[in-house]
Each structure stands twice: as structure tokens, then as C-alpha cells.
Write a protein that holds these residues in place. Structure first.
Motif, PDB file in Angstrom:
ATOM      1  N   ASN A   1      51.692  33.399-132.447  1.00 54.35           N
ATOM      2  CA  ASN A   1      52.278  34.831-131.670  1.00 54.35           C
ATOM      3  C   ASN A   1      53.063  34.237-130.324  1.00 54.35           C
ATOM      4  OD1 ASN A   1      51.642  36.155-133.986  1.00 54.35           O
ATOM      5  ND2 ASN A   1      49.027  36.433-132.973  1.00 54.35           N
ATOM      6  N   ALA A   2      52.038  33.295-130.130  1.00 55.14           N
ATOM      7  CA  ALA A   2      52.600  32.943-128.492  1.00 55.14           C
ATOM      8  C   ALA A   2      54.379  31.759-128.490  1.00 55.14           C
ATOM      9  CB  ALA A   2      51.344  32.018-128.013  1.00 55.14           C
ATOM     10  N   TRP A   3      54.426  31.344-129.662  1.00 53.26           N
ATOM     11  CA  TRP A   3      55.171  30.177-129.079  1.00 53.26           C
ATOM     12  C   TRP A   3      56.564  30.826-130.680  1.00 53.26           C
ATOM     13  CZ3 TRP A   3      57.349  27.183-125.440  1.00 53.26           C
ATOM     14  CH2 TRP A   3      55.779  26.860-124.501  1.00 53.26           C
ATOM     15  N   CYS A   4      56.711  31.543-131.493  1.00 52.29           N
ATOM     16  CA  CYS A   4      56.964  31.375-132.974  1.00 52.29           C
ATOM     17  C   CYS A   4      57.203  32.575-133.479  1.00 52.29           C
ATOM     18  CB  CYS A   4      57.122  30.051-134.025  1.00 52.29           C
ATOM     19  SG  CYS A   4      56.131  28.864-133.333  1.00 52.29           S
ATOM     20  N   LYS A   5      57.473  33.850-132.662  1.00 49.71           N
ATOM     21  CA  LYS A   5      57.367  34.885-133.445  1.00 49.71           C
ATOM     22  C   LYS A   5      59.087  35.178-134.109  1.00 49.71           C
ATOM     23  CE  LYS A   5      54.051  38.495-130.929  1.00 49.71           C
ATOM     24  NZ  LYS A   5      53.873  39.534-130.517  1.00 49.71           N
ATOM     25  N   ALA A   6      59.612  36.082-135.174  1.00 51.04           N
ATOM     26  CA  ALA A   6      60.911  36.233-135.432  1.00 51.04           C
ATOM     27  C   ALA A   6      61.257  37.389-134.470  1.00 51.04           C
ATOM     28  CB  ALA A   6      61.085  36.117-136.781  1.00 51.04           C
ATOM     29  N   GLU A   7      62.289  37.236-134.535  1.00 50.92           N
ATOM     30  CA  GLU A   7      63.542  38.211-133.948  1.00 50.92           C
ATOM     31  C   GLU A   7      62.995  39.668-134.811  1.00 50.92           C
ATOM     32  OE1 GLU A   7      66.955  36.845-132.517  1.00 50.92           O
ATOM     33  OE2 GLU A   7      66.335  35.950-130.045  1.00 50.92           O
TER      34      GLU A   7
ATOM     35  N   GLY B   1      56.758  38.601-138.463  1.00 53.50           N
ATOM     36  CA  GLY B   1      56.871  37.796-138.740  1.00 53.50           C
ATOM     37  C   GLY B   1      56.374  36.568-137.574  1.00 53.50           C
ATOM     38  N   ASN B   2      56.912  35.286-138.161  1.00 56.56           N
ATOM     39  CA  ASN B   2      57.032  33.915-137.744  1.00 56.56           C
ATOM     40  C   ASN B   2      57.597  32.615-138.076  1.00 56.56           C
ATOM     41  OD1 ASN B   2      54.847  31.616-137.985  1.00 56.56           O
ATOM     42  ND2 ASN B   2      53.722  33.514-137.626  1.00 56.56           N
ATOM     43  N   LEU B   3      58.015  32.361-137.432  1.00 57.19           N
ATOM     44  CA  LEU B   3      58.548  30.671-138.433  1.00 57.19           C
ATOM     45  C   LEU B   3      57.754  29.610-137.721  1.00 57.19           C
ATOM     46  CD1 LEU B   3      62.163  31.901-136.861  1.00 57.19           C
ATOM     47  CD2 LEU B   3      61.156  32.136-138.741  1.00 57.19           C
ATOM     48  N   ALA B   4      56.934  29.735-137.795  1.00 54.07           N
ATOM     49  CA  ALA B   4      55.795  27.934-136.757  1.00 54.07           C
ATOM     50  C   ALA B   4      56.380  27.575-138.606  1.00 54.07           C
ATOM     51  CB  ALA B   4      54.352  28.769-136.712  1.00 54.07           C
ATOM     52  N   PRO B   5      56.421  26.060-137.371  1.00 54.45           N
ATOM     53  CA  PRO B   5      55.981  25.616-136.801  1.00 54.45           C
ATOM     54  C   PRO B   5      57.585  25.749-135.466  1.00 54.45           C
ATOM     55  CG  PRO B   5      56.975  23.657-137.661  1.00 54.45           C
ATOM     56  CD  PRO B   5      56.537  25.045-138.705  1.00 54.45           C
ATOM     57  N   TRP B   6      58.523  26.594-135.731  1.00 54.23           N
ATOM     58  CA  TRP B   6      60.287  26.642-135.177  1.00 54.23           C
ATOM     59  C   TRP B   6      60.094  27.937-134.363  1.00 54.23           C
ATOM     60  CZ3 TRP B   6      62.566  22.022-135.762  1.00 54.23           C
ATOM     61  CH2 TRP B   6      62.728  21.482-137.140  1.00 54.23           C
ATOM     62  N   ILE B   7      60.694  27.565-133.709  1.00 54.27           N
ATOM     63  CA  ILE B   7      61.094  28.551-132.144  1.00 54.27           C
ATOM     64  C   ILE B   7      62.346  29.318-132.149  1.00 54.27           C
ATOM     65  CG2 ILE B   7      60.873  29.196-129.211  1.00 54.27           C
ATOM     66  CD1 ILE B   7      59.703  26.153-129.094  1.00 54.27           C
ATOM     67  N   THR B   8      62.074  30.373-132.529  1.00 59.92           N
ATOM     68  CA  THR B   8      63.434  31.553-132.258  1.00 59.92           C
ATOM     69  C   THR B   8      64.409  31.312-131.213  1.00 59.92           C
ATOM     70  OG1 THR B   8      62.140  32.900-133.038  1.00 59.92           O
ATOM     71  CG2 THR B   8      64.658  34.168-132.351  1.00 59.92           C
ATOM     72  N   PRO B   9      65.369  30.885-131.392  1.00 63.95           N
ATOM     73  CA  PRO B   9      66.468  30.244-130.265  1.00 63.95           C
ATOM     74  C   PRO B   9      66.520  31.653-129.753  1.00 63.95           C
ATOM     75  CG  PRO B   9      67.547  31.036-132.873  1.00 63.95           C
ATOM     76  CD  PRO B   9      66.237  30.342-132.877  1.00 63.95           C
TER      77      PRO B   9
ATOM     78  N   GLN C   1      65.229  39.989-116.551  1.00 65.30           N
ATOM     79  CA  GLN C   1      65.112  39.652-117.282  1.00 65.30           C
ATOM     80  C   GLN C   1      65.087  38.091-117.348  1.00 65.30           C
ATOM     81  OE1 GLN C   1      66.959  41.761-119.778  1.00 65.30           O
ATOM     82  NE2 GLN C   1      66.567  42.952-118.173  1.00 65.30           N
ATOM     83  N   GLN C   2      64.106  37.951-116.181  1.00 65.84           N
ATOM     84  CA  GLN C   2      63.445  36.619-116.101  1.00 65.84           C
ATOM     85  C   GLN C   2      62.955  35.794-117.302  1.00 65.84           C
ATOM     86  OE1 GLN C   2      61.122  35.537-112.991  1.00 65.84           O
ATOM     87  NE2 GLN C   2      62.296  36.162-110.796  1.00 65.84           N
ATOM     88  N   ASN C   3      62.214  36.771-118.266  1.00 64.18           N
ATOM     89  CA  ASN C   3      61.147  37.077-119.271  1.00 64.18           C
ATOM     90  C   ASN C   3      62.002  36.455-120.055  1.00 64.18           C
ATOM     91  OD1 ASN C   3      58.650  37.223-118.282  1.00 64.18           O
ATOM     92  ND2 ASN C   3      59.009  39.858-118.715  1.00 64.18           N
ATOM     93  N   LYS C   4      63.015  36.263-120.521  1.00 60.21           N
ATOM     94  CA  LYS C   4      64.091  35.794-120.970  1.00 60.21           C
ATOM     95  C   LYS C   4      64.485  34.371-121.189  1.00 60.21           C
ATOM     96  CE  LYS C   4      66.582  40.044-121.962  1.00 60.21           C
ATOM     97  NZ  LYS C   4      67.960  41.209-122.147  1.00 60.21           N
ATOM     98  N   ALA C   5      63.994  33.619-119.675  1.00 56.19           N
ATOM     99  CA  ALA C   5      64.068  32.532-120.011  1.00 56.19           C
ATOM    100  C   ALA C   5      63.131  31.489-120.120  1.00 56.19           C
ATOM    101  CB  ALA C   5      64.405  32.411-118.237  1.00 56.19           C
ATOM    102  N   HIS C   6      61.574  31.860-120.826  1.00 58.81           N
ATOM    103  CA  HIS C   6      60.714  31.758-121.366  1.00 58.81           C
ATOM    104  C   HIS C   6      60.574  32.306-122.676  1.00 58.81           C
ATOM    105  CE1 HIS C   6      59.985  31.229-116.906  1.00 58.81           C
ATOM    106  NE2 HIS C   6      59.890  33.181-116.876  1.00 58.81           N
ATOM    107  N   ARG C   7      60.493  30.693-123.615  1.00 57.05           N
ATOM    108  CA  ARG C   7      60.087  30.853-124.601  1.00 57.05           C
ATOM    109  C   ARG C   7      58.739  31.657-125.718  1.00 57.05           C
ATOM    110  NH1 ARG C   7      62.933  24.913-125.186  1.00 57.05           N
ATOM    111  NH2 ARG C   7      61.571  25.110-123.720  1.00 57.05           N
ATOM    112  N   TYR C   8      57.694  30.962-123.912  1.00 56.57           N
ATOM    113  CA  TYR C   8      56.292  30.867-124.384  1.00 56.57           C
ATOM    114  C   TYR C   8      56.320  32.645-124.632  1.00 56.57           C
ATOM    115  CZ  TYR C   8      50.772  31.182-123.818  1.00 56.57           C
ATOM    116  OH  TYR C   8      49.478  31.090-123.432  1.00 56.57           O
ATOM    117  N   GLN C   9      55.317  33.653-125.459  1.00 59.24           N
ATOM    118  CA  GLN C   9      55.822  35.211-125.310  1.00 59.24           C
ATOM    119  C   GLN C   9      54.524  35.766-124.447  1.00 59.24           C
ATOM    120  OE1 GLN C   9      57.944  36.821-126.479  1.00 59.24           O
ATOM    121  NE2 GLN C   9      58.860  34.893-126.914  1.00 59.24           N
TER     122      GLN C   9
END
Length: 815
Positions: free
Chosen positions: A744-750, A754-762, A574-582
Motif C-alpha cells: 500500500n505504501a509503494w505499489c498502489k495501482a492508479e 489493487g497493487n503492482l507489487a513488487p513494481w511501482i506505478t510510474p 503538488q509536492q506529494n506527487k514527487a514522492h513514490r512513497y504514499q
């Protein structure tokens, strides 16, 4: 005599202490011990019956470390009855070193005095203290610096100082007694009667050489059997053991001491007992006494006279009408003229020593060092009494590390100053070390970067895995080697020699006699001690260097096999869940030990003590962030950074600044906005660097970068709307680059594509504020860090860094 070049040094140390006995005078004639000392130094093991008897006892103890099969109290009592010497004799164990290091090193704001203070402490720890044990005679390459300064160790440490201050101490010590002597501390065995003498010698050496540095040393005596089983009562069968542990499970003190809970199954109690009752328990007792003595408590003594108290640290009297030195702490004893040192410093004796050592370390010319002798300091204290290289800078060690490695070609890329052996080409001028922060910042338009890195999970690993003196010895060597090599590799990978041309643009730039342009190493390693690092590099390389240090540290440790891998019971899938960078890394982090780093980018004229205060806070923040990520099985490195454009930017601590100034919580919204995303994992930091370069490559207008940053404060939707407006106006090829590397790397919606750029999905863990029925979602953004780092990350074109920092992006700091 049998060959002992690979013979375990710990067994030799225990045998030496047992053979010596409990008195100041040895059990056998001193000539016998001198003969044994020579044999051990030559890699041979004495064949005398007396030595073999002591060695057999040490071997019996070592055999326990290997088998460790029966851990019952009855088995221990039976072993003690078979080997009475291991239960009746005693040996000494000493722990000591420098304390309050930063108050001594950063006492002055002058970089030359800071590097001198650091080098002097390093010499005491790595050369002077091991020299008490005749470390220069040790077989192998364990004490390389002592071997290179053999005359200094023998003549100036032992004959001219130690033998005069503590007459019989040196004859009772051999190199094998040292368990470790890195990271600013020393842990060593010694014959029982010399325990407190050795403690006093350690403290006195620091005071004698530095005059003002605080140091502390403590010692205990223990039975050899306790090296394996921890603290034992006498007789052994009266020691509280597993049965007492079962009865005391409800006691909170017992739970804390053994790391158990009230509902811990009985079959796990023995493992908890083994984890606590070992050599680590002795070290824990020493550490407790060390803290007490450092705080001013006078411990009980076995000597006829009490040990000198540490309640009153070294200090110099001052007077309100006398001129203070440049540190504004002590009275000035000499004010140098411009023809002696260009900056005309006001020096006290402690600062004069720091300045002199700093010049030796930086290999400055003999002419610039004459002030020390001309003003009478040489007769009081000579820092270099022999021609040997007693002081060796970290940059010199870095040069030696590069020799004969592929890293040399990368570091010397496009300069061609060094040949394949790491020596200067004939006809080329020598690359010297940077002498000021202005020289380091010259390659990044007047800005420098501080990196303060420290190891993670070290204490936990020691408690869980290391149970013997040999384990402590090996672990210390592995960590120090990994830390040192990771720094050298990171520097060689990302930094290159800089052609420095002295100018007079800044009135605050240190004065220099020589205005000749010269190639310099544009970095300064303040210290590498154990698992912590403090260095200064150009601002346009600091993020990449910090990330590389973290990655190389883990790589170096994993070279030692699976002993440093994450425990098998930890789920790392589950390590990938620790990263916000996709775009997830191709492999999962496997090392259970890592480093966290604080990084500060600031102007070269920012006071060093202030920068150190901030970078320490950033390190603390990075380590705190890692603790929150271990739920995902992530044990890797973390980095927190801050770009400080002005000293007045932060009036309080960084945590309060971010909470009050960079966090918005609209009352009518069910979310909270964080206008920054730091700290980052190493993978995220790599992604942030790539994102900054993508924006540079897309030629995204800088004015729009700054405008979107200002609009973040107006709310989530306003920021999204304005970002999309500016992004859609880009050409198609540039827009696709931003979409791939940012949206696509940082701001994808859950919940959708779509995406939330410039915000990061928590992350799910961020749903923390409010009551169970009124929680607020926390949205972060990397936009502020992206804008802050834009001037300090070089764009890559055709695989090479091509964009340099210009005055249009970063204004040179005001003088």
C-alpha cells in the motif's frame, strides 16, 4: 569614540580602504591607522575627522542598499556627482583559495594522510589567511579559531612569514575587510595598491605549507559606487542601462547575461537589471578571472613585474631508479622502521607533512610522533610551533558541540562515558578517534558507508537574492553553520561510541603497537566546507545519517526566518506527487535550499580514491534527480546510494551500469522495467528504511527475498506472480505488515484499488521513451535496494534497535 560592537563591518572595511588611499603608503600617518586599528578591535569607532569623513561616504553607500528606490541612470549620475569620492577613488577586491582539492587530499590511499591533508587545508583557510588580516583581534566570535591561536597568528604568520615575504601588507589589513573565509575560499576587500600583493600572499601560503596543493587568487579594483551598482563605465552616464536592455532583447548574449527573453515585458526589465547590476557582478568578474588563472592564463597586471604564473603547478622531480613514496608520485626521502610507525611507510616530504598533521589532529601520543623530528623534518617545517590548538579535528569540534546539549545523552546512550558537561567520567577511559577504516567498519562487520553531500540551488539563490557584500557575508555564515550543525546532529542521533578490540584477522588491517581494547568514535569527517560534506560512518548507520543530514540542514536554515523559504509564486501543494512513497509526510518541505547526497556502502578495504569516484557519481545523480522534481514544487533533499559488495562489481560509470545492466525493454511489450528505483527523496528514503524494517519484523525468509530479486529480470508478470505466491504463505499478522508498509505504501495501482507489487506505478513524467504514438511506460522497483539494504538496516523492537549484522547476512570482506 562611539561604540561599534554591532557596527556593520562592511562599512568599516570600505571606510578603511577609502581612508588609506590608492598608494602603498597611507594617506595619513601610519600611526593614525594603528590607533584606528586598536579602536576598531576594541569595539570603538574612531572620532577623528579623517575617519568620520571616510565613514560618512561608506554610510551613504550603505543607505543605497537599504532604499534602492530609484535605479535610473540619471539618479546614479546625480548620486555620483554628490559623492565624487565614491566614483573617483578605488578599492581592491580579492578572491582566492585552494583548487583541485581532491587531487591533493586523495593523493594517498592512507586515511591518516587524507585526514592530515584535509586538516592542513582547513587550517590555512580558517586560520592562516584570516591571520593576514589580524583576525585574532576581531571583536566578537567571528574568527574563533584565530582567537584560540592568537600567538600563532601574530608571531608565526605575520611576524615570521608575512612581514618577511610582503613587508608592508599586514599593516594595511584589518579583520573587517574579510567578507567570508569558509568553504576553502576567501573573499575580501583591501586597499587598492595591495590587491596583487594579497593575491600572491594567498597562493604562496598554500604552496609554502603544503608544497604540492594547487591554489589560485585573483583581484580587481573597483569604484565604491560599483559595490552597489555593479560594473560602471566612466563617466557613469555612458553605461548601457535599461534603454540599451530594451534595444538588445533580441541579442542572445544580452538575454543570457541578464536572464531575460525576447518577449520579456518592459516593466520586468528593471528588476532583471537590478538582479544583475549589483555586487554580484563584481564577484562574477572575479570568478571568471579565477577560472582563467586556474587554467593557466596569465592575466594582465598593474605591477612592474608580472605575477608568478600558475601554468606550472608545484611538482617534485622523480627518477625511474629511485624508490617512490606510498602515493607512487614522488621519490621517497625516508623509509620508517616498525619501531617508528607500525606500517613502515615510505614518505616524501609532502606526505610526511600530511602524516604528521594527521597525528596531531587525532591527538596521538607524543611517542608516536617522534619520527618526524628524528628524521629531520622538524627543522624544515614545524606544523605546531606553539602549544595552542592550531589544528582541531572535526571530531573534537563534534565533542564541543555536544557539550551541554540533550544530544550528548543520546549519543552516549548505554555507554555513560561522559558527564552532563561532555567530559569523561573519572575512572572511564577516554574515547579516541578512529584511526583507520577498519576501526570504523568494525561496528558493521567490516563495511563502511561514504556520504558526499552538497547544497542545491545555492548559485540560483545568490543570483536572485544576494546583492550586497553584507548579504554574501551573512549567507556564507548561515550555510556553513547549517552544514556543520546538521552533520553533528545526524551523527549524535544515529551513531554511538564503539568498543573496538584490535585483532589480527586481516593481513591488510593497519599494524598497531597497542592492542588494548578502547572506546572509539566510529566515524570520520573528512571535510565540511561551505555547503559540501564528505564523511565516513559505519555501513549500518549510513542511510539514516544521510537522511538526517538533509532534514537537519533545512531545519537549521529555516530558523533564520522566511528568507530561505520557497518563493511564494511556487505552488508547493503538488509536492506529494514527487514522492513514490504514499504515506505522505505531515508537512510540506518549505526550504528552497537543500542538500543532495551520494551514499556508497562498501568494504573497509576498498581504496578510498575509488570510493570517492563512485560516491561523486552518486551525488551527481541525486542532484540531477532533484531538477526533475522541481516541476512539483519540490526543493527538498535527494539521496542516491549504491551497495558495492565487490570492487569489480562496476567496470564503468554508475549511470552506464544502471542503463545497461538494470534496465529491461522487451520488444513485444509497451513498458520498460527498471530493476532499481534510486535516487530517492528524503521522504522516500525514510519510507525505504521503514519498509526494510517491516520485512525484518515479519521474518520474511531471506532466501525468498533473494529469489524474487532474481525473478525481476524475467518480466513484470512473472515477478508479480512469484511475489504473491511467497507473500500469501506468510502468517496473517506478518502479511498485514507487508501489505501496509510495502504494497500500500509503494505499489498502489492508479486505476483501481489493487497493487503492482513488487513494481511501482510510474509518474507521468516517466512516459518519455519512443515517439509521441509509441511511448513506453517505465516501471521501477525498490526490491533490489530493499535486498541490498537488508543487512545494513537494524530492525526496531520495542522502540530500540535490537538486530545486529551477523555473518549469516553479510560476509566479512576478504583480505
Amino acid at each position: 569614540m562611539s561604540n561599534s560592537s554591532n557596527y556593520p563591518s562592511i562599512q568599516t572595511a570600505i571606510a578603511w580602504c577609502l581612508a588609506w588611499g590608492d598608494e602603498l603608503e597611507p594617506r595619513y600617518p601610519i600611526e593614525t591607522f594603528n590607533r584606528w586599528r586598536q579602536a576598531i578591535a576594541q569595539g570603538e569607532m574612531p572620532a577623528d575627522a579623517e575617519w568620520q569623513q571616510a565613514l560618512s561616504q561608506a554610510e551613504s553607500l550603505a543607505q543605497l542598499d537599504k532604499t534602492n528606490s530609484d535605479f535610473s541612470l540619471e539618479a546614479i549620475a546625480a548620486f555620483a556627482e554628490q559623492h565624487p569620492q565614491l566614483c573617483e577613488d578605488r578599492i581592491g577586491l580579492v578572491y582566492g583559495g585552494v583548487t583541485k582539492v581532491k587531487s591533493y587530499v586523495f593523493e594517498s590511499a592512507d586515511l591518516q594522510e587524507i585526514r592530515g591533508a584535509s586538516a592542513l587545508l582547513d587550517r590555512i583557510n580558517l586560520v592562516d589567511l584570516p591571520a593576514f588580516f589580524s583576525a585574532e583581534t576581531a571583536a566578537g566570535n567571528r574568527f574563533r579559531q584565530c582567537y584560540e591561536a592568537a600567538t600563532y597568528c601574530r608571531k608565526h604568520i605575520r611576524e615570521e612569514w608575512l612581514d618577511k615575504e610582503f613587508e608592508t601588507l599586514s599593516r594595511a589589513l584589518i579583520p573587517e575587510l574579510i567578507i567570508y573565509s569558509t568553504g576553502g575560499n576567501i573573499l575580501a576587500f583591501c586597499p587598492t595598491a595591495f590587491t596583487e600583493q594579497l593575491c600572491d600572499a594567498i597562493e604562496k601560503r598554500y604552496t609554502n605549507e603544503t608544497l604540492t596543493a594547487n591554489s589560485c587568487a585573483v583581484g580587481i579594483t573597483c569604484r565604491p559606487l560599483e559595490i552597489h551598482y555593479g560594473l560602471l563605465n566612466h563617466p557613469v552616464d555612458q553605461t548601457p542601462w535599461q534603454a540599451a536592455l530594451v534595444d538588445g532583447k533580441t541579442n542572445l548574449a544580452v538575454q543570457a547575461y541578464f536572464g531575460i527573453e525576447e518577449n520579456t515585458p518592459s516593466n520586468q526589465l528593471e528588476e532583471a537589471l537590478k538582479a544583475r547590476k549589483n555586487f554580484g557582478e563584481l564577484v562574477g568578474k572575479l570568478t571568471s578571472q579565477f577560472i582563467q588563472r586556474r587554467s593557466g592564463y596569465d592575466l594582465p597586471t598593474t605591477q612592474s613585474l608580472p605575477r608568478p604564473s600558475r601554468r606550472f603547478p608545484p611538482m617534485f622531480e622523480t627518477h625511474p631508479y629511485l624508490m617512490r613514496d606510498d602515493s607512487d608520485i614522488r621519490s621517497t626521502v625516508v623509509k620508517l622502521e616498525a619501531d617508528e610507525l607500525p606500517d613502515e611507510p615510505q614518505l616524501s616530504e609532502p606526505t610526511a607533512r600530511k602524516r604528521r598533521v594527521g597525528q596531531i589532529v587525532k591527538r596521538e601520543s607524543a611517542e608516536t610522533q617522534r619520527w618526524y623530528q628524528n628524521n629531520g623534518f622538524q627543522s624544515l617545517w614545524n606544523p605546531a610551533p606553539t602549544e595552542e590548538r592550531i589544528f582541531q579535528s572535526w571530531v573534537a569540534k563534534f565533542e564541543n558541540f555536544l557539550k551541554g546539549t540533550p544530544l550528548l545523552e543520546n549519543y552516549d546512550k548505554e555507554r555513560h562515558l561522559f558527564d552532563q558537561h561532555g567530559d569523561i567520567h573519572s575512572g572511564c577511559e577516554e574515547t579516541r578517534e578512529a584511526r583507520s577504516l577498519h576501526e570504523i567498519g568494525d561496528s558493521s562487520n567490516g563495511y563502511v558507508g561514504y556520504i558526499y553531500a552538497d547544497g542545491n540551488s545555492m548559485g540560483q539563490y545568490i543570483r536572485e537574492k544576494i546583492r550586497t557584500p553584507a548579504g554574501y557575508q551573512e549567507f556564507s555564515e548561515h550555510i556553513f553553520e547549517a552544514t556543520e550543525k546538521s552533520v553533528y546532529r545526524a551523527i549524535a542521533q544515529h551513531i554511538h561510541p564503539h568498543y573496538y578490540t584490535p585483532t589480527a584477522k586481516s593481513s591488510r588491517q593497519p599494524k598497531q603497537k597497542d592492542k588494548t581494547p578502547v572506546w572509539i568514535h566510529p566515524f570520520e569527517i573528512i571535510t565540511i566546507g561551505g555547503d559540501d560534506v564528505l564523511l565516513i560512518v559505519p555501513a549500518n548507520k549510513v542511510i539514516e545519517v544521510a537522511q538526517a543530514i538533509g532534514e537537519h540542514f533545512e531545519d537549521e536554515l529555516l530558523k533564520h526566518g522566511d528568507k530561505y523559504e520557497i518563493p511564494s509564486h511556487v505552488d508547493i501543494s503538488q509536492q506529494n506527487k514527487a514522492h513514490r512513497y504514499q504515506p505522505h509526510s505531515s508537512h510540506l518541505a518549505k526550504c528552497r535550499l537543500s542538500t543532495s547526497s551520494g551514499v556508497l556502502i562498501t568494504a573497509a578495504n576498498t581504496p578510498i580514491y575509488y570510493a570517492d569516484k563512485l560516491v561523486s557519481q552518486l551525488l551527481k545523480s541525486a542532484k540531477k534527480h532533484l531538477k526533475s522534481l522541481k516541476r512539483y514544487g519540490y526543493y527538498g533533499g535527494t539521496v542516491d546510494f549504491l551497495v558495492l559488495k565487490a570492487v569489480t562489481m562496476i567496470s564503468s560509470d554508475i549511470e552506464a551500469f544502471r542503463k545497461e545492466g538494470l534496465t529491461l525493454s522487451p520488444k513485444d511489450r509497451q513498458h520498460r522495467l527498471k530493476l532499481q528505483a534510486a535516487p530517492y527523496t528524503l521522504h522516500e528514503l525514510d519510507g525505504l528504511i521503514k519498509t526494510v524494517r517491516a520485512f525484518k519484523q515479519s521474518s520474511f525468509p531471506k532466501s525468498q527475498l533473494y529469489q524474487i530479486r532474481s525473478l525481476l529480470e524475467r518480466g513484470k508478470r512473472t515477478a508479480i506472480l512469484n511475489y504473491r505466491y511467497f507473500r500469501v504463505r506468510l502468517p496473517a499478522d506478518q502479511r498485514s505488515l507487508i501489505e501496509a508498509q510495502f504494497e500500500n505504501a509503494w505499489c498502489k495501482a492508479e486505476t483501481n484499488s489493487g497493487n503492482l507489487a513488487p513494481w511501482i506505478t510510474p509518474r507521468p513524467k516517466d512516459l518519455t521513451e519512443g515517439t509521441a504514438t509509441e511511448q513506453k511506460t517505465e516501471y521501477e522497483t525498490i526490491w533490489r535496494e530493499l535486498v541490498d539494504l537488508e543487512p545494513f538496516i537494524e530492525a526496531e523492537r520495542s522502540g530500540q534497535a535490537a538486530v545486529e549484522i551477523t555473518n549469516a547476512t553479510v560476509q566479512r570482506p576478504a583480505s
